[in-house]
Design a protein around this motif. Structure first.
Motif, PDB file in Angstrom:
ATOM      1  N   UNK A  38       4.662   1.142 -28.882  1.00 12.35           N
ATOM      2  CA  UNK A  38       4.148   2.365 -29.849  1.00 12.35           C
ATOM      3  C   UNK A  38       2.673   3.004 -29.372  1.00 12.35           C
ATOM      4  N   UNK A  39       2.107   2.200 -28.474  1.00 10.63           N
ATOM      5  CA  UNK A  39       0.804   2.480 -28.042  1.00 10.63           C
ATOM      6  C   UNK A  39       0.898   3.091 -26.196  1.00 10.63           C
ATOM      7  N   UNK A  40       2.045   2.792 -25.920  1.00 10.16           N
ATOM      8  CA  UNK A  40       2.433   3.129 -24.428  1.00 10.16           C
ATOM      9  C   UNK A  40       3.860   3.643 -24.357  1.00 10.16           C
ATOM     10  N   UNK A  41       4.088   4.633 -25.088  1.00 12.52           N
ATOM     11  CA  UNK A  41       5.551   4.932 -24.987  1.00 12.52           C
ATOM     12  C   UNK A  41       6.058   5.553 -23.674  1.00 12.52           C
ATOM     13  N   UNK A  42       5.413   5.861 -22.898  1.00 10.93           N
ATOM     14  CA  UNK A  42       5.829   6.293 -21.395  1.00 10.93           C
ATOM     15  C   UNK A  42       6.462   5.026 -20.848  1.00 10.93           C
ATOM     16  N   UNK A  43       5.931   3.727 -21.033  1.00 13.44           N
ATOM     17  CA  UNK A  43       6.495   2.506 -20.420  1.00 13.44           C
ATOM     18  C   UNK A  43       7.922   2.285 -20.650  1.00 13.44           C
ATOM     19  N   UNK A  44       8.528   2.889 -21.895  1.00 14.96           N
ATOM     20  CA  UNK A  44       9.825   2.929 -21.932  1.00 14.96           C
ATOM     21  C   UNK A  44      10.820   3.287 -20.618  1.00 14.96           C
ATOM     22  N   UNK A  45      10.168   4.381 -19.984  1.00 14.97           N
ATOM     23  CA  UNK A  45      10.965   5.227 -19.037  1.00 14.97           C
ATOM     24  C   UNK A  45      10.412   4.673 -17.653  1.00 14.97           C
ATOM     25  N   UNK A  46       9.537   3.771 -17.671  1.00 19.83           N
ATOM     26  CA  UNK A  46       8.948   3.144 -16.187  1.00 19.83           C
ATOM     27  C   UNK A  46       9.618   1.753 -16.124  1.00 19.83           C
ATOM     28  N   UNK A  47       9.760   0.985 -17.283  1.00 20.85           N
ATOM     29  CA  UNK A  47      10.377  -0.134 -17.176  1.00 20.85           C
ATOM     30  C   UNK A  47      11.549  -0.426 -16.527  1.00 20.85           C
TER      31      UNK A  47
ATOM     32  N   UNK B 206       2.134  21.014 -19.216  1.00 20.07           N
ATOM     33  CA  UNK B 206       1.427  20.244 -18.078  1.00 20.07           C
ATOM     34  C   UNK B 206       1.513  18.737 -18.281  1.00 20.07           C
ATOM     35  N   UNK B 207       1.036  18.308 -19.410  1.00 15.12           N
ATOM     36  CA  UNK B 207       0.958  16.931 -19.556  1.00 15.12           C
ATOM     37  C   UNK B 207       2.200  16.224 -19.357  1.00 15.12           C
ATOM     38  N   UNK B 208       3.472  16.747 -19.971  1.00 14.40           N
ATOM     39  CA  UNK B 208       4.904  16.063 -19.793  1.00 14.40           C
ATOM     40  C   UNK B 208       5.014  16.302 -18.142  1.00 14.40           C
ATOM     41  N   UNK B 209       4.802  17.222 -17.677  1.00 11.90           N
ATOM     42  CA  UNK B 209       5.177  17.541 -16.241  1.00 11.90           C
ATOM     43  C   UNK B 209       4.684  16.355 -15.432  1.00 11.90           C
ATOM     44  N   UNK B 210       3.354  16.053 -15.777  1.00 11.54           N
ATOM     45  CA  UNK B 210       2.604  14.982 -14.800  1.00 11.54           C
ATOM     46  C   UNK B 210       3.285  13.562 -15.236  1.00 11.54           C
ATOM     47  N   UNK B 211       3.481  13.157 -16.681  1.00 13.01           N
ATOM     48  CA  UNK B 211       4.020  12.057 -16.993  1.00 13.01           C
ATOM     49  C   UNK B 211       5.576  11.828 -16.406  1.00 13.01           C
ATOM     50  N   UNK B 212       6.333  12.681 -16.601  1.00 15.54           N
ATOM     51  CA  UNK B 212       7.652  12.580 -16.211  1.00 15.54           C
ATOM     52  C   UNK B 212       7.760  12.953 -14.776  1.00 15.54           C
ATOM     53  N   UNK B 213       7.467  14.217 -14.433  1.00 15.31           N
ATOM     54  CA  UNK B 213       7.521  14.669 -13.022  1.00 15.31           C
ATOM     55  C   UNK B 213       6.898  13.971 -12.006  1.00 15.31           C
ATOM     56  N   UNK B 214       5.636  13.631 -12.038  1.00 12.30           N
ATOM     57  CA  UNK B 214       4.666  12.641 -11.408  1.00 12.30           C
ATOM     58  C   UNK B 214       4.578  11.314 -11.614  1.00 12.30           C
TER      59      UNK B 214
ATOM     60  N   UNK C 202      22.800   9.862 -34.993  1.00 14.01           N
ATOM     61  CA  UNK C 202      21.847   9.255 -35.381  1.00 14.01           C
ATOM     62  C   UNK C 202      22.115   8.017 -35.667  1.00 14.01           C
ATOM     63  N   UNK C 203      23.429   7.635 -35.543  1.00 15.65           N
ATOM     64  CA  UNK C 203      23.818   6.231 -36.110  1.00 15.65           C
ATOM     65  C   UNK C 203      24.052   5.403 -34.710  1.00 15.65           C
ATOM     66  N   UNK C 204      23.657   6.044 -33.505  1.00 15.27           N
ATOM     67  CA  UNK C 204      23.769   5.184 -32.269  1.00 15.27           C
ATOM     68  C   UNK C 204      22.182   4.736 -32.227  1.00 15.27           C
ATOM     69  N   UNK C 205      22.150   3.672 -32.019  1.00 13.70           N
ATOM     70  CA  UNK C 205      20.757   3.198 -32.152  1.00 13.70           C
ATOM     71  C   UNK C 205      19.760   3.395 -30.767  1.00 13.70           C
ATOM     72  N   UNK C 206      20.574   3.320 -29.690  1.00 16.73           N
ATOM     73  CA  UNK C 206      19.691   3.464 -28.572  1.00 16.73           C
ATOM     74  C   UNK C 206      19.302   5.038 -28.242  1.00 16.73           C
ATOM     75  N   UNK C 207      20.162   5.815 -28.875  1.00 13.65           N
ATOM     76  CA  UNK C 207      19.696   7.246 -28.893  1.00 13.65           C
ATOM     77  C   UNK C 207      18.831   7.491 -29.773  1.00 13.65           C
ATOM     78  N   UNK C 208      19.364   7.142 -31.117  1.00 12.37           N
ATOM     79  CA  UNK C 208      18.202   7.373 -32.281  1.00 12.37           C
ATOM     80  C   UNK C 208      16.848   6.900 -32.258  1.00 12.37           C
ATOM     81  N   UNK C 209      17.005   5.764 -31.746  1.00 11.14           N
ATOM     82  CA  UNK C 209      15.562   5.178 -31.298  1.00 11.14           C
ATOM     83  C   UNK C 209      14.787   5.543 -30.231  1.00 11.14           C
ATOM     84  N   UNK C 210      15.850   6.044 -29.238  1.00  4.96           N
ATOM     85  CA  UNK C 210      15.136   6.693 -27.863  1.00  4.96           C
ATOM     86  C   UNK C 210      14.660   5.490 -26.894  1.00  4.96           C
ATOM     87  N   UNK C 211      15.757   4.940 -26.483  1.00 10.55           N
ATOM     88  CA  UNK C 211      15.351   3.874 -25.448  1.00 10.55           C
ATOM     89  C   UNK C 211      16.550   3.861 -24.575  1.00 10.55           C
ATOM     90  N   UNK C 212      16.213   3.377 -23.204  1.00 12.20           N
ATOM     91  CA  UNK C 212      17.241   3.216 -22.229  1.00 12.20           C
ATOM     92  C   UNK C 212      18.148   2.056 -22.825  1.00 12.20           C
TER      93      UNK C 212
END
Length: 396
Positions: A306-315, A13-21, A109-119
């Motif tokens: 590290x405190x607001x990881x969802x910002x990665x996907x909103x910025x 439910x949390x993930x649905x609101x964070x990503x979906x909404x 795991x050697x592809x930094x943007x994927x391994x460190x999970x950022x756009x």
């Protein structure tokens, strides 16, 4: 740890609101945890930490798990596989194969943007602006944020509060770099502690605690906190000034200043006045009034991912371009409040020179009556959130 349907559903439910909404993760989790009073501390910790972890590693999990972007049960299954968590025999996890997920992880795991999970754009921007240090800072930004308290010196001191916590088995540690900080050994709801209700501490990251002292305030000064928000740094300034002098805390949002007043009352702060910034006239009326001015400006927030990881996907790059313009406008307009001989601190929770050093350099070029006295970085790799601060002096 065994998975249970009700707490697992809370994660979904949390993930649905964070990503979906597209809601903010901290607000979503706070609301979710209030829905079931029967959940114990372990349940609440599982829901919060698992949700944050999946948000943090969203891109990586999407890469290694066979699922669509909104298939949150499969994402949770991928998270379980990556964390050596046994998957229950639930229909939601059908088709998932732990060995296949781990094989895929070995491939990426050697592809930094994927391994460190950022756009992609964020990795490119970090590499462009920070060069070789970006790799280590990025890794640090994916670590779980610690809970740090700032001891309120108007009511107690670090040693005394440390002893109080020891007596009630709240384990905290010290850090000599931050003399007013107590760091929780284990995450917990500190707002329920009687010491919080008595105003003996505030929750404030250690890096953030470096900003108020950097302003070099003294008791009796007139200090302007011009982007005060809910007032964390205002309260710190009041303590450093021993409640003497005057702090004018300003913000464009009145509700934030209302929250500041409540926090100030709890902390025993009596030298703060709040003012809503309604227009440029609010600033002009205070021309050359401040011995010290703090501009903790809006920014990308890349230092606190590290405190607001969802910002990665909103910025976005468009947002950052707009915020850079806003920062320069604030610096130019609000600096008029510094009196001759007074000092101004410009600070952000960003790592990027375009929001930091370059902004200050541009301001100094356009305002020759100001000179740079000192600038300072606090990097995520040092253990806490990332911040930049620069102190400039207006010529007398």
């Amino acid at each position: 740890m065994k998975l249970y349907k009700n707490t697992t559903q809370a994660v979904i439910d949390s993930l649905t609101q964070i990503f979906g909404d597209k809601k903010y993760a901290d607000k979503v989790i706070e609301k979710i945890l209030k829905q079931n009073s029967k959940w114990g501390a372990r349940d609440r910790r599982f829901i919060a930490e698992t949700t944050y972890d999946i948000v943090r590693w969203y891109r990586l999990l999407m890469e290694v798990t066979p699922c669509g972007p909104h298939d949150y049960w499969k994402l949770l299954g991928g998270w379980c596989a990556m964390n050596e968590q046994e998957l229950p025999d639930w229909v939601e996890f059908e088709g998932l194969n732990r060995k296949a997920i781990l094989r895929k992880w070995e491939e990426v795991k050697t592809v930094r943007k994927i391994a460190e999970s950022i756009p992609d754009w964020m990795d490119e921007q970090g590499e462009k602006e920070l060069g070789r240090i970006w790799h280590d800072e990025l890794k640090a930004l994916n670590e779980e944020a610690r809970v740090v308290l700032r001891v309120n010196s108007l009511k107690t001191n670090v040693k005394k509060l440390y002893r109080e916590f020891s007596e009630v088995e709240v384990e905290v540690t010290l850090d000599e770099r931050y003399p007013e900080a107590l760091i929780l050994a284990q995450r917990q709801n500190v707002f329920k502690l009687p010491q919080f209700k008595e105003g003996l501490f505030e929750v404030q990251d250690a890096g953030s605690q470096a900003i108020a002292p950097f302003l070099q305030v003294e008791p009796g000064m007139r200090v302007i906190d011009a982007c005060a928000g809910a007032g964390g740094k205002t309260l710190h300034l009041a303590a450093l000034m021993q409640n003497k002098g005057r702090i004018i805390s300003m913000d464009t949002e009145e509700w934030k200043l209302t929250e500041l007043k409540l926090r100030a009352r709890r902390a025993g702060v009596g030298n703060v006045e709040t003012r809503v910034i309604e227009s440029t006239k609010t600033i002009k009326r205070m021309e050359k009034m401040g011995d010290r001015v703090l501009l903790d400006v809006p920014c990308s927030g890349l230092g606190v991912l590290r405190r607001n990881p969802d910002a990665k996907w909103k910025l976005s790059t468009e947002f950052i371009e707009k915020v850079i313009d806003l920062q320069q406008n604030i610096l130019h307009d609000y600096s008029m409040m510094v009196k001759p001989g007074g000092k101004l601190v410009y600070s952000t929770c960003s790592l990027m020179p375009t929001e930091n050093e370059k902004q200050v350099a541009k301001f100094l070029t356009n305002n020759p009556d100001f000179t740079l006295e000192e600038e300072k970085h606090i990097w995520p790799s040092e253990g806490f959130d990332g911040f930049y601060m620069a102190r400039v002096v207006r010529k007398a």
